[in-house]
Design a protein around this motif. Structure first.
Motif, PDB file in Angstrom:
ATOM      1  N   GLN A 127      16.765 -21.595 -63.650  1.00 39.60           N
ATOM      2  CA  GLN A 127      17.175 -22.474 -62.835  1.00 39.60           C
ATOM      3  C   GLN A 127      16.242 -23.424 -62.474  1.00 39.60           C
ATOM      4  N   GLY A 128      15.006 -23.199 -63.033  1.00 39.40           N
ATOM      5  CA  GLY A 128      13.792 -24.009 -62.728  1.00 39.40           C
ATOM      6  C   GLY A 128      13.449 -24.149 -61.303  1.00 39.40           C
ATOM      7  N   ILE A 129      13.149 -22.919 -60.470  1.00 42.60           N
ATOM      8  CA  ILE A 129      12.672 -22.447 -59.478  1.00 42.60           C
ATOM      9  C   ILE A 129      11.136 -22.429 -59.621  1.00 42.60           C
ATOM     10  N   ASP A 130      10.294 -23.388 -58.907  1.00 40.29           N
ATOM     11  CA  ASP A 130       8.905 -23.232 -59.132  1.00 40.29           C
ATOM     12  C   ASP A 130       8.197 -22.331 -58.110  1.00 40.29           C
ATOM     13  N   GLY A 131       7.100 -21.734 -58.460  1.00 37.87           N
ATOM     14  CA  GLY A 131       6.646 -20.667 -57.763  1.00 37.87           C
ATOM     15  C   GLY A 131       6.929 -19.433 -57.498  1.00 37.87           C
ATOM     16  N   LEU A 132       8.154 -19.131 -58.311  1.00 37.23           N
ATOM     17  CA  LEU A 132       8.905 -17.573 -58.021  1.00 37.23           C
ATOM     18  C   LEU A 132       8.130 -16.530 -58.559  1.00 37.23           C
ATOM     19  N   PHE A 133       7.181 -16.974 -59.904  1.00 39.05           N
ATOM     20  CA  PHE A 133       6.451 -15.751 -60.353  1.00 39.05           C
ATOM     21  C   PHE A 133       5.418 -15.052 -59.512  1.00 39.05           C
ATOM     22  N   MET A 134       4.729 -15.864 -58.711  1.00 35.98           N
ATOM     23  CA  MET A 134       3.829 -15.317 -57.737  1.00 35.98           C
ATOM     24  C   MET A 134       4.704 -14.460 -56.699  1.00 35.98           C
ATOM     25  N   VAL A 135       5.746 -14.779 -56.057  1.00 35.29           N
ATOM     26  CA  VAL A 135       6.355 -14.393 -55.173  1.00 35.29           C
ATOM     27  C   VAL A 135       7.101 -12.997 -56.080  1.00 35.29           C
ATOM     28  N   VAL A 136       7.591 -12.841 -56.853  1.00 35.35           N
ATOM     29  CA  VAL A 136       8.070 -11.673 -57.566  1.00 35.35           C
ATOM     30  C   VAL A 136       6.899 -10.819 -57.990  1.00 35.35           C
ATOM     31  N   ALA A 137       5.890 -11.292 -58.272  1.00 30.43           N
ATOM     32  CA  ALA A 137       4.661 -10.348 -58.650  1.00 30.43           C
ATOM     33  C   ALA A 137       4.059  -9.746 -57.517  1.00 30.43           C
ATOM     34  N   VAL A 138       4.024 -10.425 -56.384  1.00 30.28           N
ATOM     35  CA  VAL A 138       3.705  -9.814 -55.253  1.00 30.28           C
ATOM     36  C   VAL A 138       4.501  -8.586 -54.781  1.00 30.28           C
ATOM     37  N   GLN A 139       5.946  -8.859 -54.799  1.00 34.55           N
ATOM     38  CA  GLN A 139       6.965  -7.851 -54.656  1.00 34.55           C
ATOM     39  C   GLN A 139       6.726  -6.630 -55.394  1.00 34.55           C
ATOM     40  N   LEU A 140       6.824  -6.960 -56.754  1.00 35.87           N
ATOM     41  CA  LEU A 140       6.554  -5.743 -57.653  1.00 35.87           C
ATOM     42  C   LEU A 140       5.286  -5.004 -57.645  1.00 35.87           C
ATOM     43  N   THR A 141       4.029  -5.716 -56.939  1.00 40.23           N
ATOM     44  CA  THR A 141       3.020  -4.860 -56.772  1.00 40.23           C
ATOM     45  C   THR A 141       3.082  -4.209 -55.558  1.00 40.23           C
ATOM     46  N   ALA A 142       3.980  -4.456 -54.593  1.00 40.27           N
ATOM     47  CA  ALA A 142       4.258  -3.600 -53.428  1.00 40.27           C
ATOM     48  C   ALA A 142       5.205  -2.452 -53.958  1.00 40.27           C
ATOM     49  N   LEU A 143       6.046  -2.796 -54.874  1.00 39.10           N
ATOM     50  CA  LEU A 143       6.825  -1.736 -55.190  1.00 39.10           C
ATOM     51  C   LEU A 143       5.902  -0.478 -56.147  1.00 39.10           C
ATOM     52  N   LEU A 144       5.218  -0.996 -56.949  1.00 38.45           N
ATOM     53  CA  LEU A 144       4.494  -0.070 -57.638  1.00 38.45           C
ATOM     54  C   LEU A 144       3.322   0.481 -56.642  1.00 38.45           C
ATOM     55  N   ALA A 145       2.727  -0.085 -55.657  1.00 40.34           N
ATOM     56  CA  ALA A 145       1.996   0.703 -54.440  1.00 40.34           C
ATOM     57  C   ALA A 145       2.683   1.754 -54.047  1.00 40.34           C
ATOM     58  N   SER A 146       3.920   1.428 -53.587  1.00 36.60           N
ATOM     59  CA  SER A 146       4.691   2.442 -52.885  1.00 36.60           C
ATOM     60  C   SER A 146       4.989   3.457 -53.709  1.00 36.60           C
TER      61      SER A 146
END
Length: 136
Positions: free
Chosen positions: A98-117
């Motif tokens: 869709q061309g949404i800017d800045g989504l990579f960093m947001v999803v990376a933070v959420q995936l990192t939180a899932l991995l830490a959990s």
């Protein structure tokens, strides 16, 4: 959190944009078209709800079977974390399409939180196994 995102996602006028705002990304509705389309909102809301149900199932399974068999909940927890990672990855791919800017960093933070959990869950299970082995 996934149930909350699914509930926010089904909101008629801002659905996906509001869910992305909860994740930490501001999306202007005027710039990105089609985020309110039912073909986008419905599958995303259903996927988020499925992940929420899996985490709820893992929680209930842990409460019920922790004394009887500690290893029984391992597969449910694993499936819940894999499903959550898959949904977030699909959000990233769909947002990039869709061309949404800045989504990579947001999803990376959420995936990192899932991995830490998940690592915390594995560490707790390993500690319980070592204590049970030492007691025997």
């Amino acid at each position: 959190v996934f149930a909350l995102l699914a509930y926010i996602c089904i909101d008629g006028n801002r659905g996906v944009a509001a869910a992305l705002a909860v994740l930490g990304l501001e999306v202007e509705n005027g710039r990105i078209t089609g985020l309110e389309n039912a073909a986008i909102v419905a599958p995303l809301a259903i996927a988020l709800l499925v992940v929420a149900v899996l985490f709820c199932w893992a929680f209930v399974e842990t409460l019920i079977n922790i004394a009887a068999s500690p290893d029984a909940t391992d597969s449910v927890v694993r499936v819940a974390f894999i499903s959550a990672s898959a949904v977030l990855s699909l959000v990233l791919v769909g947002g990039a399409a869709q061309g949404i800017d800045g989504l990579f960093m947001v999803v990376a933070v959420q995936l990192t939180a899932l991995l830490a959990s998940y690592v915390a869950v594995l560490a707790e299970q390993r500690t319980a196994r070592v204590e049970a082995f030492a007691a025997d």
